[in-house]
Design a protein around this motif. Sequence first.
Motif, mmCIF file in Angstrom:
data_model
loop_
_atom_site.group_PDB
_atom_site.id
_atom_site.type_symbol
_atom_site.label_atom_id
_atom_site.label_comp_id
_atom_site.label_asym_id
_atom_site.label_seq_id
_atom_site.Cartn_x
_atom_site.Cartn_y
_atom_site.Cartn_z
ATOM 1 N N ALA A 180 3.642 -6.220 4.073
ATOM 2 C CA ALA A 180 4.126 -7.022 5.200
ATOM 3 C C ALA A 180 3.340 -8.324 5.310
ATOM 4 O O ALA A 180 3.921 -9.406 5.491
ATOM 5 C CB ALA A 180 4.025 -6.221 6.491
ATOM 6 N N LEU A 206 9.629 -6.532 3.362
ATOM 7 C CA LEU A 206 9.309 -6.474 4.790
ATOM 8 C C LEU A 206 10.004 -5.291 5.447
ATOM 9 O O LEU A 206 9.415 -4.582 6.264
ATOM 10 C CB LEU A 206 9.738 -7.783 5.478
ATOM 11 N N LYS A 221 7.919 -2.189 7.185
ATOM 12 C CA LYS A 221 8.103 -1.816 8.587
ATOM 13 C C LYS A 221 8.599 -0.384 8.711
ATOM 14 O O LYS A 221 8.144 0.376 9.570
ATOM 15 C CB LYS A 221 9.092 -2.774 9.253
ATOM 16 N N SER A 243 5.765 2.129 7.819
ATOM 17 C CA SER A 243 4.588 2.113 8.689
ATOM 18 C C SER A 243 4.908 2.586 10.101
ATOM 19 O O SER A 243 4.020 2.685 10.945
ATOM 20 C CB SER A 243 4.004 0.703 8.755
ATOM 21 N N ALA A 245 6.840 0.894 12.147
ATOM 22 C CA ALA A 245 7.010 -0.285 12.993
ATOM 23 C C ALA A 245 8.473 -0.670 13.169
ATOM 24 O O ALA A 245 8.774 -1.724 13.712
ATOM 25 C CB ALA A 245 6.245 -1.466 12.386
ATOM 26 N N LEU A 246 9.369 0.181 12.706
ATOM 27 C CA LEU A 246 10.795 -0.109 12.825
ATOM 28 C C LEU A 246 11.472 1.025 13.584
ATOM 29 O O LEU A 246 12.127 1.878 12.992
ATOM 30 C CB LEU A 246 11.411 -0.277 11.434
ATOM 31 N N SER A 303 11.259 7.038 15.050
ATOM 32 C CA SER A 303 10.533 6.263 14.052
ATOM 33 C C SER A 303 10.115 7.251 12.979
ATOM 34 O O SER A 303 10.128 8.443 13.198
ATOM 35 C CB SER A 303 9.305 5.581 14.680
#
Length: 231
Positions: free
Chosen positions: A3, A55, A59, A62, A64-65, A228
């Motif tokens: 990222a 990216l 995400k 990790s 983060a999405l 997630s």
Amino acid sequence: FSADVSHELKTPLALIRLNVEKLRGRLGADADASAVLGDVLEEISRLNQVIDRLLFLAKAESGALPLVLQPTELAGLIATFAEDARALAEDRAVRFEVVRSDVGQLNVEPNLLRQLLLNLVANAVAVSPPGSCVTLESVAAGTEWKISIADQGPGIPAEELTRIFDRFVQLQPGDRVESPRGHGLGLAICRSIATLHRGTIVADNRLDGSGLRVTLTLPRRGNSEILSPRN
């Protein structure tokens, strides 16, 4: 790391593109120079695609999405998707058919599911001989929903069946390619999207003829929720 590096690359690439476009405007009368700069712009676009995909993977992997699942009528989603899939197949003289599409709702993120299916069809069409057929089956079975896409291409060696979902894996020419000049990231993205939905994706060589079948298995749920990969 992916990222951070991807973010850092976006700005210099944007500046390179701007400068190349300025040069192209000034050298418009020079056909050879204009063609070379057109090739540079095309490669910049390819690099941006790689960065965007990295990216997404960073995400997704990790956590983060986060993903908002929506009750979605699968038959309707597949019917709409099939129109684009047929156009993609026809462009390479291949047919696309939906051989089964069960009716019912499944909680998914529709845009991501469509992206996954499009990646699989693009991959299948790229290796399919002219006149062959790529098929899709969508089957509700107990607590699972299975969506399979099968082609009539060369298939792949058994030892590669799991490795093809890793980043940057591309098989040798003559075996199978992800897409013309592919990046080797499409199937890795498919796996990340499946994982985000708490599902799985596997590939196997067809037993009813030559070709590969990729099967996405998703759990069936009653309520939409936010997920997630770490949940």
